[in-house]
Scaffold this motif. Structure first.
Motif, short mmCIF file in Angstrom:
data_model
loop_
_atom_site.label_atom_id
_atom_site.label_comp_id
_atom_site.label_asym_id
_atom_site.label_seq_id
_atom_site.Cartn_x
_atom_site.Cartn_y
_atom_site.Cartn_z
N PRO A 193 2.22 10.70 3.67
CA PRO A 193 1.18 9.88 4.34
C PRO A 193 0.21 8.93 3.34
N GLU A 194 0.05 9.45 2.14
CA GLU A 194 -0.74 8.82 1.05
C GLU A 194 0.23 7.47 0.44
N ASP A 195 1.40 7.62 0.85
CA ASP A 195 2.11 6.28 0.41
C ASP A 195 1.87 5.14 1.47
N THR A 196 1.30 5.33 2.31
CA THR A 196 1.02 4.43 3.46
C THR A 196 -0.07 3.32 2.64
N ALA A 197 0.67 2.04 2.71
CA ALA A 197 0.03 0.90 2.04
C ALA A 197 0.83 -0.55 2.48
N VAL A 198 0.22 -1.56 1.86
CA VAL A 198 0.96 -3.01 1.91
C VAL A 198 1.67 -2.92 0.65
N TYR A 199 2.96 -3.29 0.66
CA TYR A 199 3.87 -3.33 -0.50
C TYR A 199 4.21 -4.72 -0.66
N SER A 200 3.90 -5.16 -1.78
CA SER A 200 4.07 -6.62 -2.43
C SER A 200 5.15 -6.70 -3.25
N CYS A 201 5.73 -7.62 -3.16
CA CYS A 201 6.78 -8.12 -4.16
C CYS A 201 6.09 -9.13 -4.83
N ALA A 202 6.56 -9.21 -6.11
CA ALA A 202 6.00 -10.17 -7.15
C ALA A 202 6.86 -10.62 -8.35
N VAL A 208 3.55 -0.65 5.26
CA VAL A 208 4.65 0.65 5.35
C VAL A 208 3.42 1.68 5.52
N THR A 209 3.72 2.37 6.78
CA THR A 209 2.91 3.51 7.37
C THR A 209 3.73 4.60 7.46
N VAL A 210 3.07 5.63 6.84
CA VAL A 210 3.69 6.88 6.82
C VAL A 210 3.02 7.99 7.77
#
Length: 124
Positions: free
Chosen positions: A88-97, A120-122
């Protein structure tokens, strides 16, 4: 025009896996690395992993080390982030750069171009 478009975000269960994709186009010659960052609600953005465009070398930060793998399909100008054993703590907006690659650090300020991000929602 440089474009980085993420896909593959969504809902995952605890312990599950998810693979994100980043399709790049129009990258300039000064770009030699593509990386993934994430920002959880109420937290600062942190780096996850980076891959060298030139030789495929990779660098992983401690944030998800051992649970992620970054790889690329140069023919399709796409970089992937395979994530496993999600929590659940991996829930975040993942951005490519895209920007400068380093074997020693992943620095947001070294990235020249950014995608809009994929959520990504866990679930617990």
């Amino acid at each position: 025009e440089v474009q980085l478009v993420e896909s593959g975000g969504g809902l995952a269960q605890t312990g599950g896996s998810l693979t994100l994709s980043c399709a790049a186009s129009g990258l300039t010659n000064d770009v030699d690395g593509t990386g993934w960052f994430r920002q959880a609600p109420g937290k600062e953005r942190e780096g996850v992993a980076c891959i060298s465009i030139e030789d495929g070398s990779t660098y992983y930060t401690e944030s998800m080390k051992g649970r992620v793998s970054i790889y690329s399909d140069n023919a399709k100008n796409t970089v992937f982030l395979q994530m496993s054993n999600l929590q659940p703590e991996d829930t975040a907006v993942y951005s490519c750069a895209a920007g400068e690659y380093s074997d020693y650090a992943l620095r947001a300020y070294a990235m020249y171009y950014w995608g809009k991000g994929a959520l990504v929602t866990v679930s617990s």
